[in-house]
Design a protein around this motif. Structure first.
Motif, PDB file in Angstrom:
ATOM      1  N   SER A  52       0.814  -1.221   0.000  1.00  0.00           N
ATOM      2  CA  SER A  52       0.000   0.000   0.000  1.00  0.00           C
ATOM      3  C   SER A  52       0.847   1.272   0.000  1.00  0.00           C
ATOM      4  N   GLN A  53       2.087   1.168   0.452  1.00  0.00           N
ATOM      5  CA  GLN A  53       2.970   2.329   0.498  1.00  0.00           C
ATOM      6  C   GLN A  53       4.320   1.998  -0.125  1.00  0.00           C
ATOM      7  N   LEU A  54       4.945   3.029  -0.647  1.00  0.00           N
ATOM      8  CA  LEU A  54       6.225   2.883  -1.316  1.00  0.00           C
ATOM      9  C   LEU A  54       7.166   3.960  -0.818  1.00  0.00           C
ATOM     10  N   CYS A  55       8.410   3.588  -0.546  1.00  0.00           N
ATOM     11  CA  CYS A  55       9.445   4.568  -0.216  1.00  0.00           C
ATOM     12  C   CYS A  55      10.476   4.578  -1.340  1.00  0.00           C
ATOM     13  N   THR A  56      10.894   5.773  -1.742  1.00  0.00           N
ATOM     14  CA  THR A  56      11.886   5.919  -2.802  1.00  0.00           C
ATOM     15  C   THR A  56      13.009   6.831  -2.320  1.00  0.00           C
ATOM     16  N   GLY A  57      14.195   6.600  -2.849  1.00  0.00           N
ATOM     17  CA  GLY A  57      15.351   7.426  -2.515  1.00  0.00           C
ATOM     18  C   GLY A  57      16.124   7.770  -3.770  1.00  0.00           C
ATOM     19  N   SER A  58      16.871   8.875  -3.727  1.00  0.00           N
ATOM     20  CA  SER A  58      17.512   9.380  -4.932  1.00  0.00           C
ATOM     21  C   SER A  58      18.856  10.012  -4.610  1.00  0.00           C
ATOM     22  N   ARG A  59      19.613  10.273  -5.667  1.00  0.00           N
ATOM     23  CA  ARG A  59      20.849  11.028  -5.529  1.00  0.00           C
ATOM     24  C   ARG A  59      20.588  12.511  -5.291  1.00  0.00           C
ATOM     25  N   ASP A  60      19.322  12.904  -5.258  1.00  0.00           N
ATOM     26  CA  ASP A  60      18.988  14.296  -4.933  1.00  0.00           C
ATOM     27  C   ASP A  60      18.910  14.529  -3.428  1.00  0.00           C
ATOM     28  N   ASN A  61      19.377  13.541  -2.640  1.00  0.00           N
ATOM     29  CA  ASN A  61      19.456  13.625  -1.169  1.00  0.00           C
ATOM     30  C   ASN A  61      18.105  13.472  -0.468  1.00  0.00           C
ATOM     31  N   THR A  62      17.080  13.010  -1.169  1.00  0.00           N
ATOM     32  CA  THR A  62      15.757  12.911  -0.556  1.00  0.00           C
ATOM     33  C   THR A  62      15.256  11.474  -0.494  1.00  0.00           C
ATOM     34  N   VAL A  63      14.369  11.256   0.483  1.00  0.00           N
ATOM     35  CA  VAL A  63      13.578  10.029   0.596  1.00  0.00           C
ATOM     36  C   VAL A  63      12.115  10.451   0.561  1.00  0.00           C
ATOM     37  N   CYS A  64      11.301   9.756  -0.241  1.00  0.00           N
ATOM     38  CA  CYS A  64       9.883  10.082  -0.369  1.00  0.00           C
ATOM     39  C   CYS A  64       9.024   8.871  -0.033  1.00  0.00           C
ATOM     40  N   LYS A  65       7.805   9.158   0.454  1.00  0.00           N
ATOM     41  CA  LYS A  65       6.823   8.103   0.724  1.00  0.00           C
ATOM     42  C   LYS A  65       5.592   8.367  -0.139  1.00  0.00           C
ATOM     43  N   TRP A  66       5.031   7.274  -0.717  1.00  0.00           N
ATOM     44  CA  TRP A  66       3.945   7.393  -1.672  1.00  0.00           C
ATOM     45  C   TRP A  66       2.794   6.461  -1.319  1.00  0.00           C
ATOM     46  N   ASP A  67       1.575   6.887  -1.668  1.00  0.00           N
ATOM     47  CA  ASP A  67       0.401   6.022  -1.639  1.00  0.00           C
ATOM     48  C   ASP A  67       0.333   5.314  -2.991  1.00  0.00           C
ATOM     49  N   THR A  68       0.422   3.982  -2.991  1.00  0.00           N
ATOM     50  CA  THR A  68       0.485   3.262  -4.262  1.00  0.00           C
ATOM     51  C   THR A  68      -0.848   3.259  -5.010  1.00  0.00           C
ATOM     52  N   GLU A  69      -1.967   3.481  -4.302  1.00  0.00           N
ATOM     53  CA  GLU A  69      -3.264   3.502  -4.967  1.00  0.00           C
ATOM     54  C   GLU A  69      -3.470   4.801  -5.739  1.00  0.00           C
ATOM     55  N   THR A  70      -3.130   5.922  -5.110  1.00  0.00           N
ATOM     56  CA  THR A  70      -3.414   7.229  -5.705  1.00  0.00           C
ATOM     57  C   THR A  70      -2.204   7.866  -6.379  1.00  0.00           C
ATOM     58  N   GLY A  71      -0.992   7.399  -6.037  1.00  0.00           N
ATOM     59  CA  GLY A  71       0.212   8.027  -6.554  1.00  0.00           C
ATOM     60  C   GLY A  71       0.602   9.282  -5.808  1.00  0.00           C
ATOM     61  N   GLU A  72      -0.133   9.604  -4.736  1.00  0.00           N
ATOM     62  CA  GLU A  72       0.126  10.819  -3.969  1.00  0.00           C
ATOM     63  C   GLU A  72       1.408  10.703  -3.155  1.00  0.00           C
ATOM     64  N   CYS A  73       2.189  11.769  -3.135  1.00  0.00           N
ATOM     65  CA  CYS A  73       3.375  11.818  -2.282  1.00  0.00           C
ATOM     66  C   CYS A  73       2.942  12.161  -0.864  1.00  0.00           C
ATOM     67  N   LEU A  74       3.162  11.248   0.074  1.00  0.00           N
ATOM     68  CA  LEU A  74       2.718  11.421   1.457  1.00  0.00           C
ATOM     69  C   LEU A  74       3.768  12.071   2.345  1.00  0.00           C
ATOM     70  N   GLY A  75       4.978  12.205   1.853  1.00  0.00           N
ATOM     71  CA  GLY A  75       6.038  12.820   2.640  1.00  0.00           C
ATOM     72  C   GLY A  75       7.322  12.887   1.862  1.00  0.00           C
ATOM     73  N   ARG A  76       8.146  13.861   2.199  1.00  0.00           N
ATOM     74  CA  ARG A  76       9.430  14.049   1.530  1.00  0.00           C
ATOM     75  C   ARG A  76      10.420  14.574   2.557  1.00  0.00           C
ATOM     76  N   ALA A  77      11.553  13.906   2.693  1.00  0.00           N
ATOM     77  CA  ALA A  77      12.575  14.306   3.663  1.00  0.00           C
ATOM     78  C   ALA A  77      13.919  14.436   2.955  1.00  0.00           C
ATOM     79  N   ALA A  78      14.625  15.514   3.255  1.00  0.00           N
ATOM     80  CA  ALA A  78      15.930  15.775   2.643  1.00  0.00           C
ATOM     81  C   ALA A  78      16.996  15.869   3.718  1.00  0.00           C
ATOM     82  N   ILE A  79      18.139  15.217   3.473  1.00  0.00           N
ATOM     83  CA  ILE A  79      19.297  15.293   4.364  1.00  0.00           C
ATOM     84  C   ILE A  79      20.517  15.622   3.508  1.00  0.00           C
ATOM     85  N   SER A  80      21.264  16.612   3.914  1.00  0.00           N
ATOM     86  CA  SER A  80      22.434  17.037   3.146  1.00  0.00           C
ATOM     87  C   SER A  80      23.405  15.873   2.927  1.00  0.00           C
TER      88      SER A  80
END
Length: 293
Positions: free
Chosen positions: A135-163
């Motif tokens: 039901s939920q997905l977490c993604t991470g990138s070289r842009d220094n962020t981690v995001c959480k998503w609702d897999t049903e709607t595609g909505e981004c439920l949160g975004r966190a950035a660490i230097s």
């Protein structure tokens, strides 16, 4: 002195996916199938006990049978190389991340196109973890962020950035709301997915942390290190309940350890892990003693 040469028996033992044992070579040549990808395979993950999912430089995602080796489905939609694939075990949903900065969700028995898009990262997506119920997905990138998503709607439920948190890998802790993350800043972090906050950071290593995995009981996690010429390139076992430091280290690779995984445990087998490396080897270790199998 001359070079040491290993003596390899022509008839080597091969373990098939159905548990039987056969012989390679003329006495029992393995079945050959058309490749699922037309270029290098970049990621592979279990989908079901009989199926796996893979991603490649050819921008495709393929579902294949462990038993036959045949590709059953092939999904196209990414504009650049697929970097990660994952799925909740026994789920009909497959997730893929790409250098095109997006993540897509595919239905195993659905249309050939993606059933959901997750855009939002500014650079290549390098980490992908799905909750056990998909039901939920977490993604991470070289842009220094981690995001959480609702897999049903595609909505981004949160975004966190660490230097300087260039994410290299993500994995979900079974039965828990926690996600493990490795980074080019040499640390391994534990995220609480509910608020998308860092719950714990393990002591930094001397080299980039390239990959992570979590044991099925949710007690331990593994991380692997970059390295060269025998320096670094180890895997490290961490206890998620006793988060003061490392439990064990597995040293023996001469180049970057690219991945690490907990192996399924048989009734009469000691718990084991496996590591792969840029030194062209795969090693199997006793989890508790760090002895090589």
């Amino acid at each position: 002195m001359g070079k040491l040469q290993s003596k390899i028996s022509f008839h080597t033992t091969k373990y098939r996916a159905d548990g039987s044992v056969g012989q390679t070579g003329p006495a029992g040549a393995p079945q050959q199938h058309s490749p699922a990808h037309t270029d290098a395979v970049t990621s592979v993950a279990a989908l079901r006990p009989d199926l796996c999912v893979s991603g490649g430089r050819d921008k495709s995602v393929a579902v294949s049978s462990w038993r036959s080796g045949a590709a059953l489905r092939r999904f196209l939609g990414h504009e650049r190389e697929v970097t990660k694939v994952t799925s909740a075990l026994d789920s009909n949903r497959v997730f893929s991340a790409s250098r095109d900065k997006t993540v897509m969700m595919w239905e195993l028995h659905g249309a050939s196109g993606p059933s959901q898009h997750f855009p939002g990262h500014d650079l290549v997506v390098t980490g992908l973890a799905v909750s056990p119920d998909a039901s939920q997905l977490c993604t991470g990138s070289r842009d220094n962020t981690v995001c959480k998503w609702d897999t049903e709607t595609g909505e981004c439920l949160g975004r966190a950035a660490i230097s300087r948190n260039l994410v290299t890998h993500l994995c979900w802790v079974p039965g828990e709301p926690y996600v493990i993350q490795t980074s080019e800043d040499k640390t391994t972090r534990v995220w609480d997915s509910r608020e998308l906050q860092v719950a714990h950071t393990f002591p930094a290593k001397q080299h980039i942390q390239t990959c992570c995995d979590v044991s099925q009981d949710g007690r331990y996690c593994l991380s692997s290190s970059s390295g060269s010429a025998g320096h670094g390139a180890e895997a490290t076992l961490w206890d998620l309940r006793q988060t003061r430091g490392r439990v064990c280290e597995y040293k023996g690779h001469f180049q970057t350890t690219t991945s690490c995984v907990f192996l399924p445990r048989g009734a009469a087998l000691a718990p084991s892990i496996a590591t792969s490396s840029s030194d062209s080897t795969v090693k199997v270790w006793d989890r508790d003693t760090a002895g090589r199998g």
